[in-house]
Design a protein around this motif. Structure first.
Motif, short mmCIF file in Angstrom:
data_model
loop_
_atom_site.label_atom_id
_atom_site.label_comp_id
_atom_site.label_asym_id
_atom_site.label_seq_id
_atom_site.Cartn_x
_atom_site.Cartn_y
_atom_site.Cartn_z
N GLY A 49 0.83 -1.19 0.00
CA GLY A 49 0.00 0.00 0.00
C GLY A 49 0.86 1.24 0.00
O GLY A 49 2.09 1.15 0.08
N PRO A 50 0.24 2.38 -0.07
CA PRO A 50 0.99 3.64 -0.06
C PRO A 50 1.38 4.02 1.36
O PRO A 50 0.97 5.03 1.90
N TYR A 51 2.14 3.16 1.98
CA TYR A 51 2.49 3.32 3.38
C TYR A 51 3.94 3.79 3.56
O TYR A 51 4.79 3.45 2.74
N PRO A 52 4.22 4.48 4.65
CA PRO A 52 5.63 4.69 5.00
C PRO A 52 6.22 3.39 5.53
O PRO A 52 5.47 2.46 5.86
N SER A 55 9.39 1.20 10.16
CA SER A 55 10.45 1.66 11.04
C SER A 55 10.59 3.17 11.05
O SER A 55 11.28 3.73 11.89
N ALA A 56 9.95 3.84 10.09
CA ALA A 56 10.06 5.30 10.01
C ALA A 56 8.70 5.91 9.70
O ALA A 56 8.46 6.40 8.60
N PRO A 57 7.76 5.83 10.66
CA PRO A 57 6.42 6.35 10.40
C PRO A 57 6.44 7.85 10.14
O PRO A 57 7.29 8.57 10.67
N ALA A 167 1.38 -5.23 4.48
CA ALA A 167 2.36 -4.15 4.52
C ALA A 167 1.95 -3.00 5.44
O ALA A 167 2.70 -2.05 5.61
N GLN A 168 0.78 -3.10 6.05
CA GLN A 168 0.31 -2.00 6.89
C GLN A 168 1.19 -1.82 8.12
O GLN A 168 1.38 -2.75 8.89
N PRO A 169 1.72 -0.63 8.33
CA PRO A 169 2.56 -0.41 9.52
C PRO A 169 1.70 -0.32 10.78
O PRO A 169 0.50 -0.05 10.71
N ALA A 176 -2.07 6.50 11.78
CA ALA A 176 -2.63 5.17 11.51
C ALA A 176 -2.95 5.08 10.03
O ALA A 176 -3.29 6.07 9.39
N TRP A 177 -2.84 3.86 9.50
CA TRP A 177 -3.19 3.57 8.11
C TRP A 177 -4.23 2.47 8.10
O TRP A 177 -4.18 1.53 8.89
N ARG A 178 -5.19 2.59 7.20
CA ARG A 178 -6.22 1.57 7.07
C ARG A 178 -6.50 1.30 5.59
O ARG A 178 -6.42 2.18 4.75
#
Length: 222
Positions: A49-52, A55-57, A167-169, A176-178
């Motif tokens: 996903g388009p996530y950071p 380890s580095a949010p 892949a969601q951190p 938060a990512w959903r």
């Protein structure tokens, strides 16, 4: 309908889900707009996903409080206000925001962008994201599919379903990512029902501290 190419943020006209409503004819549409595929079944989790990186949010500056409106015009299809959910629950906030962003009523709305404005005015979004959506007025008139819906005086019923993503951190106190799968089904007078549109949506939510309410800072459709 043709499929989306890659990922894009929710931008002019609400709407990666209904960009086909804005673009006339077939194909990918005009300008920066593309048409979304109406899938017959829920797509599987993508695993990316388009996530950071976990380890580095990403970090974000504090957001000023966004006041809730005293009243809103309620489109058919069923939307909710932030006060109707637990705003410290990222799942509840993201689900509520998606319902508002993808609920359209052709008897009252001039186009999908009206749903963005409702979400911004209701307080679902961060101040920066709300301002961006309000400013991004559609550059085209609603297209063929919206016109078809309008002929049937249709509105959408929106069903978000949370979708797992490997892949969601992990959540932090302020980020938060959903990932959700959103199904929007148009229905109109004389028992008319159109083809449901189904997309996978990624939301980025932020808040100023662990005891503060979540707001949606960005929406991307895959």
């Amino acid at each position: 309908m043709t499929s989306l190419r890659g990922q894009r943020a929710l931008g002019p006209a609400a709407t990666v889900l209904v960009l086909g409503l804005l673009a006339g004819g077939c194909g990918s549409g005009g300008g920066d707009e593309e048409r979304a595929v109406a899938a017959p079944s829920t797509p599987p989790p993508t695993g990316t996903g388009p996530y950071p990186t976990p380890s580095a949010p990403a970090t974000h500056p504090p957001e000023a409080a966004v006041p809730e409106p005293e009243s809103t015009d309620e489109p058919r299809g069923g939307t909710v206000l932030p006060r109707d959910v637990d705003r410290t629950d990222a799942d509840a906030v993201s689900e509520g925001a998606l319902k508002v962003l993808w609920t359209f009523d052709t008897t009252t709305d001039s186009g999908p962008h009206d749903a963005e404005v409702r979400a911004a005015d209701a307080g679902w979004l961060t101040g920066a994201y709300a301002d961006r959506l309000r400013a991004q007025r559609p550059r085209t008139i609603p297209g063929v599919q919206w016109q078809e819906w309008a002929e049937h005086r249709a509105h959408t019923t929106v069903v978000p379903r949370k979708t797992a993503d490997a892949a969601q951190p992990p959540d932090t106190d302020t980020g938060a990512w959903r990932q959700w799968t959103v199904t929007a089904t148009p229905s109109g007078r004389r028992q008319w029902t159109g083809e449901p549109a189904v997309v996978t949506v990624f939301l980025h939510l932020t808040r100023t501290a662990g005891d503060q309410p979540w707001r949606v800072a960005d929406v991307t459709v895959h």
